[in-house]
Design a protein around this motif. Structure first.
Motif, mmCIF file in Angstrom:
data_model
loop_
_atom_site.group_PDB
_atom_site.id
_atom_site.type_symbol
_atom_site.label_atom_id
_atom_site.label_comp_id
_atom_site.label_asym_id
_atom_site.label_seq_id
_atom_site.Cartn_x
_atom_site.Cartn_y
_atom_site.Cartn_z
ATOM 1 N N PRO A 596 22.793 -8.478 6.849
ATOM 2 C CA PRO A 596 21.930 -8.472 8.165
ATOM 3 C C PRO A 596 21.267 -7.134 8.606
ATOM 4 N N LEU A 597 21.877 -6.181 8.432
ATOM 5 C CA LEU A 597 21.510 -4.708 8.977
ATOM 6 C C LEU A 597 21.081 -3.861 7.852
ATOM 7 N N ARG A 598 20.505 -4.403 6.854
ATOM 8 C CA ARG A 598 20.540 -3.593 5.775
ATOM 9 C C ARG A 598 19.082 -2.593 6.066
ATOM 10 N N ARG A 599 18.293 -2.948 6.812
ATOM 11 C CA ARG A 599 17.191 -2.300 7.543
ATOM 12 C C ARG A 599 17.308 -1.894 8.470
ATOM 13 N N GLY A 600 18.352 -1.964 9.441
ATOM 14 C CA GLY A 600 18.570 -1.723 10.870
ATOM 15 C C GLY A 600 17.810 -2.891 11.463
ATOM 16 N N MET A 601 17.918 -2.244 12.898
ATOM 17 C CA MET A 601 17.456 -3.358 14.092
ATOM 18 C C MET A 601 15.965 -2.924 14.164
ATOM 19 N N TRP A 602 15.252 -3.919 14.552
ATOM 20 C CA TRP A 602 13.881 -4.016 14.953
ATOM 21 C C TRP A 602 12.824 -3.035 13.800
ATOM 22 N N SER A 603 13.236 -3.432 12.665
ATOM 23 C CA SER A 603 12.274 -2.547 11.663
ATOM 24 C C SER A 603 10.993 -3.106 12.038
ATOM 25 N N ARG A 604 10.092 -2.164 11.661
ATOM 26 C CA ARG A 604 8.529 -2.436 11.822
ATOM 27 C C ARG A 604 8.071 -3.063 10.778
ATOM 28 N N VAL A 605 7.164 -4.278 11.069
ATOM 29 C CA VAL A 605 6.564 -5.093 10.055
ATOM 30 C C VAL A 605 5.289 -5.255 10.759
ATOM 31 N N GLY A 606 4.229 -5.786 9.910
ATOM 32 C CA GLY A 606 3.083 -5.905 10.337
ATOM 33 C C GLY A 606 2.224 -7.090 9.664
ATOM 34 N N LEU A 607 1.022 -7.440 10.186
ATOM 35 C CA LEU A 607 0.158 -8.593 9.485
ATOM 36 C C LEU A 607 -1.181 -7.855 9.763
ATOM 37 N N ASN A 608 -1.883 -7.764 8.529
ATOM 38 C CA ASN A 608 -3.410 -7.385 8.540
ATOM 39 C C ASN A 608 -4.190 -8.476 8.287
ATOM 40 N N VAL A 609 -5.198 -8.874 9.095
ATOM 41 C CA VAL A 609 -6.208 -9.909 9.001
ATOM 42 C C VAL A 609 -7.329 -9.587 8.682
ATOM 43 N N GLY A 610 -7.912 -10.085 7.649
ATOM 44 C CA GLY A 610 -9.408 -9.542 7.012
ATOM 45 C C GLY A 610 -10.666 -10.715 7.781
ATOM 46 N N ALA A 611 -11.744 -10.143 7.556
ATOM 47 C CA ALA A 611 -12.852 -11.006 8.016
ATOM 48 C C ALA A 611 -13.085 -12.432 6.937
ATOM 49 N N PRO A 612 -13.252 -13.467 7.432
ATOM 50 C CA PRO A 612 -13.202 -14.768 6.853
ATOM 51 C C PRO A 612 -14.031 -14.675 5.693
ATOM 52 N N MET A 613 -13.958 -15.219 4.661
ATOM 53 C CA MET A 613 -14.659 -15.760 3.486
ATOM 54 C C MET A 613 -15.224 -17.033 3.456
ATOM 55 N N ALA A 614 -16.577 -17.107 3.351
ATOM 56 C CA ALA A 614 -17.374 -18.447 2.843
ATOM 57 C C ALA A 614 -16.603 -19.156 1.965
ATOM 58 N N ALA A 615 -16.258 -20.542 2.116
ATOM 59 C CA ALA A 615 -15.490 -21.246 1.241
ATOM 60 C C ALA A 615 -16.078 -21.104 -0.270
ATOM 61 N N ALA A 616 -17.548 -21.212 -0.198
ATOM 62 C CA ALA A 616 -18.346 -21.048 -1.583
ATOM 63 C C ALA A 616 -18.156 -19.897 -2.186
ATOM 64 N N GLN A 617 -17.726 -18.670 -1.557
ATOM 65 C CA GLN A 617 -17.642 -17.487 -2.315
ATOM 66 C C GLN A 617 -15.867 -17.463 -2.727
ATOM 67 N N VAL A 618 -15.195 -18.211 -2.588
ATOM 68 C CA VAL A 618 -13.848 -18.047 -2.855
ATOM 69 C C VAL A 618 -13.362 -18.324 -4.128
ATOM 70 N N GLN A 619 -12.758 -17.447 -4.829
ATOM 71 C CA GLN A 619 -12.198 -17.430 -6.398
ATOM 72 C C GLN A 619 -10.722 -17.008 -6.191
ATOM 73 N N PRO A 620 -9.859 -17.485 -6.823
ATOM 74 C CA PRO A 620 -8.383 -16.723 -6.618
ATOM 75 C C PRO A 620 -8.471 -15.305 -7.181
#
Length: 634
Positions: A596-620
């Motif tokens: 459980p403590l292999r990274r220590g307590m309260w390790s820093r993680v994050g989420l980066n959110v980008g601007a939305p893409m129009a459905a018609a422009q999306v490809q994998p």
């Protein structure tokens, strides 16, 4: 990243909030100054044969609540139909007229006139109630709504406290007490009307509404309207229960101070001060703890705290030594009573954490065209629960139970009611788990969360690093998210139970289980048709080496099916960072959830959110490149 939006205190410098805040503050202070001064006058000064002192508080309280039962439904309709600033100014004009009559009643010592004014002030508060909470979501953004509600809740309880204290002090001034109260009530009414003049316009949300003036049928219609959104309706019940809970404690403070703590009137007032400060503190903490979103994960924490502190309050009074009557100075000099005060402060603080997010959720999730009628339904339920609270407390006292025992019963009942509500509305419990994980297990930072849509259908596309990715995404979004996830993760012990509560959609490879595969995509399409948020991990599984894997074509099938249904849902790219190697992720030398403590307590993680893409422009592949770019930001 620094948030440039104003915090809750900065709102007091803005015209869209400050005049409204001071208008409601003056009104709440005036209500309580008037009621408490009248109660003291009847109890100690007038000697009215048809209104015994022992019944004065009960009669005044009942008369004040009665208009909430009779006219809340009508007030809700009027608020939805008419521009809100007009209503506020009309209500403040009415308050001035009532206070002129009440002033004459105080000067003449006429209890009948003052009782009529109590009813009229209850009507004034009934009319103001729906507009008070319907105005905020029109004036504030989603990120400001929790802070704005916290400020209003804090201001209301501070105003109640100051009104009660001022009413008791002013009416007791020899010779000029009654005249002083009359002047003070009129001055507060005028101050509220002056502040209301600066409130900006808030357009009507349903100007074509035809008002039903029958309070009985409209009350029933409002309750049915609220019941149409079960999350909102059950939140109304949760708020009403909080008023039941709080009313038990507030109503018993005088007897608790006198018979249990052996204190005088000043001690009873000190308990009210502690309770009010606790509520205000908890209300203000909501914005800080929620990172300025509507965070209903705080509600279970508040409920747990309320029950624990109610039980502890009972225990803290269990072995108090018998003492003669205590003044405030003697009371504060005894350390045993500091424990009682701390319990009471924490109990009310947790009540603030419980109530503010619920109010914000109701405002955010109610349809704008009938939001005020939902608030009116809430006021009706609040009044009914408060009446039930008074009746039940009276029955328990008459049956021989002590005040601390009543506090204990209320705390136990609160635990039962809270558990029932959270099982009916698991979103509260899920958000609580997400809140704890993102703040107590990890140090979770979100960048770009303004790109997560607050309304309408959207697809969230994120890399897949750990078994708790879905929980962290829940913590980042103010709205519920429906997850399309590998059925093997869906069946994970403990986490799987939570994902089932969240109504996650298990998906299996088409070759292995075609029926589950098709059912998953149909449920995903239904989420988007309903205007919800759908999250997908396009890699198709948790990474085994920490690297971003190729995106599969399932997201294209979701987009195509949504567009066939006439839903052009944008795709929001996301990247979870620094999760690889944590307890819930795999590691190259072994599996997840070992050491459980292999990274220590309260390790820093994050989420980066980008601007939305129009459905018609999306490809994998282009979508993968956008996620990879967000991942590189660290």
């Amino acid at each position: 990243m620094r948030d440039s939006r104003p915090n809750q205190f900065a709102l007091l410098r803005q015209r869209r909030f400050a005049p409204f805040f001071w208008t409601q503050f003056a009104g709440a202070a005036n209500d309580n100054l008037f009621k408490f001064a009248f109660t003291v006058m009847v109890t100690y000064q007038l000697g009215v044969s048809w209104l015994p002192p022992a019944m004065a508080g009960l009669v005044i309280g009942a008369l004040f609540i009665l208009p909430f039962l009779l006219f809340s439904a009508t007030a809700g309709q009027i608020t939805d139909k008419i521009e809100k600033t007009r209503i506020i100014r009309f209500v403040k004009n009415l308050e001035i007229a009532i206070m002129l009559v009440a002033g004459a009643g105080f000067m003449a010592g006429n209890a009948g006139v003052l009782l009529a004014c109590v009813f009229l002030m209850g009507l004034h508060s009934t009319l103001f109630g729906p507009v008070k909470f319907a105005y905020l979501p029109q004036a504030l953004s989603e990120r400001e709504l929790t802070g704005g509600n916290g400020m209003v809740e804090m201001g209301t309880f501070v105003a109640i406290l100051l009104g009660n204290v001022a009413g008791g002090l002013l009416v007791a001034i020899p010779g000029i007490g009654h005249a002083t109260v009359a002047v003070a009530c009129l001055a507060l009414a005028l101050a509220g009307r002056a502040a209301a003049q600066f409130i900006p316009r808030a357009p009507a949300t349903d100007p074509g509404l035809t008002v039903n003036w029958n309070p009985v049928s409209e009350t029933w219609r409002n309750l049915k309207l609220a019941h149409g959104n079960l999350v909102v309706f059950r939140s109304l019940l949760g708020i009403s229960w909080m008023w039941f809970f709080g009313a038990v404690f507030l109503s018993q403070f005088p007897s608790f101070a006198k018979d249990v703590l052996r204190g005088d009137e000043q001690v009873a007032s000190a308990l009210l001060v502690v309770f009010s400060v606790g509520i205000g503190t908890g209300s203000l903490l909501c914005e800080v703890l929620s990172r300025r979103h509507v965070e209903i994960g705080l509600v279970p924490l508040g409920a747990i705290g309320m029950s624990v502190c109610a039980t502890e309050l009972f225990l803290s009074t269990y072995h108090l030594p018998p003492v003669p009557a205590l003044g405030l100075a003697d009371f504060l000099s005894r350390h045993a009573y500091w424990r009682v005060m701390l319990d009471l402060f924490l109990l009310s603080l947790f009540a603030g954490l419980y109530s503010v997010p619920m109010y914000a959720l109701i405002q955010m999730r109610s349809q704008a065209t009938h939001r005020a009628r939902i608030i009116a339904a809430n006021n009706i339920l609040n009044a009914l629960f408060m009446i039930a609270s008074a009746v039940l407390a009276g029955l328990l006292l008459s049956a021989g139970f002590t005040v601390p025992q009543i506090f204990l019963f209320t705390g136990i009942a609160n635990a039962v009611v809270a558990f029932y509500i959270f099982m009916l509305v698991p979103e509260y419990l899920l958000r609580c788990v997400a809140w704890v994980l993102s703040r107590c297990v990890y140090r979770f930072r979100v960048r770009g969360d303004e790109h997560i849509p607050t309304t309408g259908a959207a697809i969230l596309a994120c890399n897949h690093v750990s078994f708790v990715d879905a929980v962290l995404l829940m913590a980042a979004s103010p709205r519920p998210i429906y997850f399309l996830m590998d059925q093997r993760i869906f069946r994970t012990p403990v986490l799987g139970w939570m994902f089932r509560l969240a109504k996650a959609i298990p998906v299996a490879p088409q070759k292995e289980d075609p029926a589950t595969y098709e059912a998953a995509f149909e449920r995903a399409a239904q989420v988007l048709r309903d205007g919800g948020l759908l999250a997908i991990f396009p890699e198709g599984g948790i990474t085994r080496d920490g690297q971003l894997q190729p995106f599969k074509g399932g997201i294209m099938k979701i987009i195509e099916r949504a567009r066939a249904d006439g839903v052009d849902a944008p795709v929001v790219p996301m990247a979870l960072t620094n999760l690889w190697g944590s307890f819930f992720s795999r590691i190259e030398q072994g599996g997840a959830m070992v050491r459980p403590l292999r990274r220590g307590m309260w390790s820093r993680v994050g989420l980066n959110v980008g601007a939305p893409m129009a459905a018609a422009q999306v490809q994998p592949e282009p979508l993968r490149e956008r996620v990879a770019g967000l991942l590189a930001l660290g």
